[in-house]
Design a protein around this motif. Structure first.
Motif, mmCIF file in Angstrom:
data_model
loop_
_atom_site.group_PDB
_atom_site.id
_atom_site.type_symbol
_atom_site.label_atom_id
_atom_site.label_comp_id
_atom_site.label_asym_id
_atom_site.label_seq_id
_atom_site.Cartn_x
_atom_site.Cartn_y
_atom_site.Cartn_z
ATOM 1 N N UNK A 111 15.147 -3.006 -1.734
ATOM 2 C CA UNK A 111 14.090 -4.016 -1.623
ATOM 3 C C UNK A 111 12.868 -3.461 -0.898
ATOM 4 N N UNK A 112 13.107 -2.683 0.168
ATOM 5 C CA UNK A 112 11.990 -2.112 0.918
ATOM 6 C C UNK A 112 11.226 -1.102 0.057
ATOM 7 N N UNK A 113 11.955 -0.291 -0.714
ATOM 8 C CA UNK A 113 11.287 0.655 -1.613
ATOM 9 C C UNK A 113 10.450 -0.090 -2.650
ATOM 10 N N UNK A 114 10.963 -1.198 -3.162
ATOM 11 C CA UNK A 114 10.194 -2.004 -4.109
ATOM 12 C C UNK A 114 8.941 -2.577 -3.486
ATOM 13 N N UNK A 115 9.032 -3.044 -2.251
ATOM 14 C CA UNK A 115 7.849 -3.580 -1.564
ATOM 15 C C UNK A 115 6.809 -2.487 -1.320
ATOM 16 N N UNK A 116 7.276 -1.290 -0.968
ATOM 17 C CA UNK A 116 6.338 -0.178 -0.762
ATOM 18 C C UNK A 116 5.628 0.183 -2.065
ATOM 19 N N UNK A 117 6.352 0.092 -3.181
ATOM 20 C CA UNK A 117 5.725 0.366 -4.479
ATOM 21 C C UNK A 117 4.678 -0.685 -4.814
ATOM 22 N N UNK A 118 5.018 -1.947 -4.614
ATOM 23 C CA UNK A 118 4.062 -3.025 -4.893
ATOM 24 C C UNK A 118 2.843 -2.911 -3.986
ATOM 25 N N UNK A 119 3.082 -2.537 -2.718
ATOM 26 C CA UNK A 119 1.981 -2.395 -1.768
ATOM 27 C C UNK A 119 0.994 -1.315 -2.195
ATOM 28 N N UNK A 120 1.446 -0.338 -2.982
ATOM 29 C CA UNK A 120 0.527 0.672 -3.487
ATOM 30 C C UNK A 120 -0.056 0.344 -4.836
ATOM 31 N N UNK A 121 0.711 -0.349 -5.684
ATOM 32 C CA UNK A 121 0.243 -0.650 -7.036
ATOM 33 C C UNK A 121 -0.825 -1.740 -7.047
ATOM 34 N N UNK A 122 -0.630 -2.780 -6.261
ATOM 35 C CA UNK A 122 -1.561 -3.912 -6.307
ATOM 36 C C UNK A 122 -2.974 -3.502 -5.910
ATOM 37 N N UNK A 123 -3.181 -2.797 -4.785
ATOM 38 C CA UNK A 123 -4.568 -2.419 -4.447
ATOM 39 C C UNK A 123 -5.207 -1.479 -5.460
ATOM 40 N N UNK A 124 -4.412 -0.542 -6.023
ATOM 41 C CA UNK A 124 -5.025 0.405 -6.962
ATOM 42 C C UNK A 124 -5.285 -0.240 -8.313
ATOM 43 N N UNK A 125 -4.595 -1.346 -8.618
ATOM 44 C CA UNK A 125 -4.805 -2.033 -9.892
ATOM 45 C C UNK A 125 -5.983 -2.988 -9.845
ATOM 46 N N UNK A 126 -6.427 -3.371 -8.636
ATOM 47 C CA UNK A 126 -7.563 -4.285 -8.493
ATOM 48 C C UNK A 126 -8.827 -3.458 -8.276
ATOM 49 N N UNK A 127 -9.767 -3.488 -9.209
ATOM 50 C CA UNK A 127 -10.945 -2.606 -9.113
ATOM 51 C C UNK A 127 -11.774 -2.818 -7.849
ATOM 52 N N UNK A 128 -11.817 -4.030 -7.323
ATOM 53 C CA UNK A 128 -12.689 -4.304 -6.182
ATOM 54 C C UNK A 128 -12.136 -3.807 -4.852
ATOM 55 N N UNK A 129 -10.879 -3.431 -4.808
ATOM 56 C CA UNK A 129 -10.283 -2.950 -3.557
ATOM 57 C C UNK A 129 -10.736 -1.514 -3.311
ATOM 58 N N UNK A 130 -11.244 -1.191 -2.113
ATOM 59 C CA UNK A 130 -11.752 0.170 -1.858
ATOM 60 C C UNK A 130 -10.612 1.163 -1.580
ATOM 61 N N UNK A 131 -11.004 2.381 -1.230
ATOM 62 C CA UNK A 131 -10.083 3.466 -0.853
ATOM 63 C C UNK A 131 -9.108 3.804 -1.979
ATOM 64 N N UNK A 132 -9.624 3.937 -3.182
ATOM 65 C CA UNK A 132 -8.774 4.266 -4.327
ATOM 66 C C UNK A 132 -8.154 5.665 -4.175
ATOM 67 N N UNK A 133 -8.903 6.636 -3.645
ATOM 68 C CA UNK A 133 -8.362 7.990 -3.518
ATOM 69 C C UNK A 133 -7.190 8.003 -2.535
ATOM 70 N N UNK A 134 -7.349 7.335 -1.400
ATOM 71 C CA UNK A 134 -6.263 7.280 -0.424
ATOM 72 C C UNK A 134 -5.053 6.539 -0.996
ATOM 73 N N UNK A 135 -5.327 5.506 -1.771
ATOM 74 C CA UNK A 135 -4.236 4.747 -2.382
ATOM 75 C C UNK A 135 -3.475 5.595 -3.386
#
Length: 377
Positions: A111-135
């Motif tokens: 479950x924790x691994x799944x949450x870590x994956x979602x925590x990275x996918x959601x910001x990089x999938x939303x164009x308006x969220x900054x820090x794409x390179x770090x993500x």
């Protein structure tokens, strides 16, 4: 006639009042006529479609909801003359469908691994969220290390062997690794196949044609059964790791051809423009050519991803129980054998696959609209 008279006679000073649309082109009736009953052929097709849906949908709703069994402890709850779907079976086996035989007390790590994956996918999938390179660095470097530690058991965590993995966990691991590895490898192969260096081009052509010429089930079988025979004594690879390598190489060959199609669609003037700006080959490819090529082949790329996600069910041939495999395995449980258990299990597996595939499809359509530059013909 003077200028004032002309203005009064020929120039309107007030806007004409808007007239109501014709009754046949406005409102619900207008929409129905335009989209469903525009021509006699459309009318016939609409009526036939409506009758087919009327014939199919009510029994499906009755089987899936009205006559379905939602609670129960064993097969007795799902045996009856008019019994619908046995959702009690799905409820009882839901943990295995998601985690396989992963230890119950250690499932928090999945479950924790799944949450870590979602925590990275959601910001990089939303164009308006900054820090794409770090993500992106987090998803490609940090997350794989953390997921490996959590799932396998490192640094004091209880080790969990991969034969205990199963269900949706294996499906996502195989699909994500295959997608992440095949995409950059496919780009390199596509560039290599278009290279002017004969050795590089020949290697890429042979690689692509070889992997495209054999079915995935053969690749999995060879990686699981035949590969250990060619390894030195005492050297072995984990079965899941062998499957991941086979799937990634197989998918990269198809990805290379999709991307090569995008590269060939770029006008020659774009290459000349990159050269005129004194850009090196890799700079021109990264800044000018590849962004345009990838935008053109978004549907093909996502289609390859979706096909790869569904093909993960083939790992059952080498003894890895993905979602579909674990569902089939639990159908033979004597406590839950009933006439409706197989259909219920397959419907559940199909629904989960549909959710993931439909999500990828809709996101790709969104990205196509966002990246559209108005050059459609």
């Amino acid at each position: 006639m003077d200028h004032t008279t002309k203005s009064i006679a020929y120039v309107r000073t007030e806007e004409t009042p808007r007239s109501a649309p014709p009754s046949k082109s406005g409102g619900v009736g207008g929409w129905l006529k335009e989209n469903l009953f525009a021509t006699p052929r459309d009318t016939v097709l609409t009526i036939i479609t409506f009758l087919v849906l009327l014939w199919i949908i009510p029994p499906v709703i009755d089987w899936a909801f009205i006559s379905a069994v939602w609670t129960g402890d064993n097969r007795e709850a799902c045996i009856g003359p008019d019994t619908g779907a046995c959702w009690a079976f799905v409820d009882a086996k839901f943990g295995q469908f998601i985690y396989g035989r992963y230890p119950l007390e250690e499932r928090w790590r999945v479950n924790l691994a799944g949450l870590l994956l979602v925590a990275g996918l959601v910001p990089i999938a939303i164009p308006s969220v900054p820090y794409k390179r770090e993500n992106a660095l987090y998803l490609l470097i940090v997350f794989p290390v953390l997921a490996f530690i959590l799932l396998t058991g490192q640094f004091g965590l209880k080790p969990v062997e991969t034969p205990l993995w199963g269900g949706l966990l294996v499906t996502l691991v195989v699909a994500i690794v295959g997608i992440v590895v095949s995409f950059p490898l496919g780009i390199l192969l596509a560039l290599g196949r278009r290279s002017h260096m004969p050795i590089v081009k020949m290697f890429c052509v042979i690689f692509i044609e070889f992997w495209r010429g054999v079915p995935l089930i053969t690749v999995l079988f060879m990686s699981s059964v035949m590969l250990p025979l060619f390894l030195p004594d005492g050297v072995s690879f984990d079965k899941l790791l062998r499957a991941l390598i086979g799937v990634a190489l197989f998918s990269s060959a198809y990805m290379a051809e999709v991307i090569r199609g995008g590269l060939q669609a770029i006008p020659k003037g774009q290459y000349e423009a990159a050269n005129a700006m004194a850009l090196t080959f890799w700079q021109g490819t990264r800044l000018v050519i590849m962004p345009q090529a990838l935008k053109l082949v978004i549907p093909g790329i996502v289609n390859t991803f979706i096909g790869l996600f569904k093909d993960t069910s083939l790992v059952l041939i080498i003894g890895l129980f993905d979602l579909l495999g674990i569902v089939q395995q639990n159908m033979t449980d004597p406590n839950w054998i009933s006439p409706v258990t197989p259909a219920t299990g397959f419907v559940f597996a199909a629904f989960v696959f549909f959710i993931f595939c439909f999500g990828m499809s809709r996101y790709s359509a969104y990205m196509e609209r966002r990246l559209d530059t108005g050059h459609k013909r």
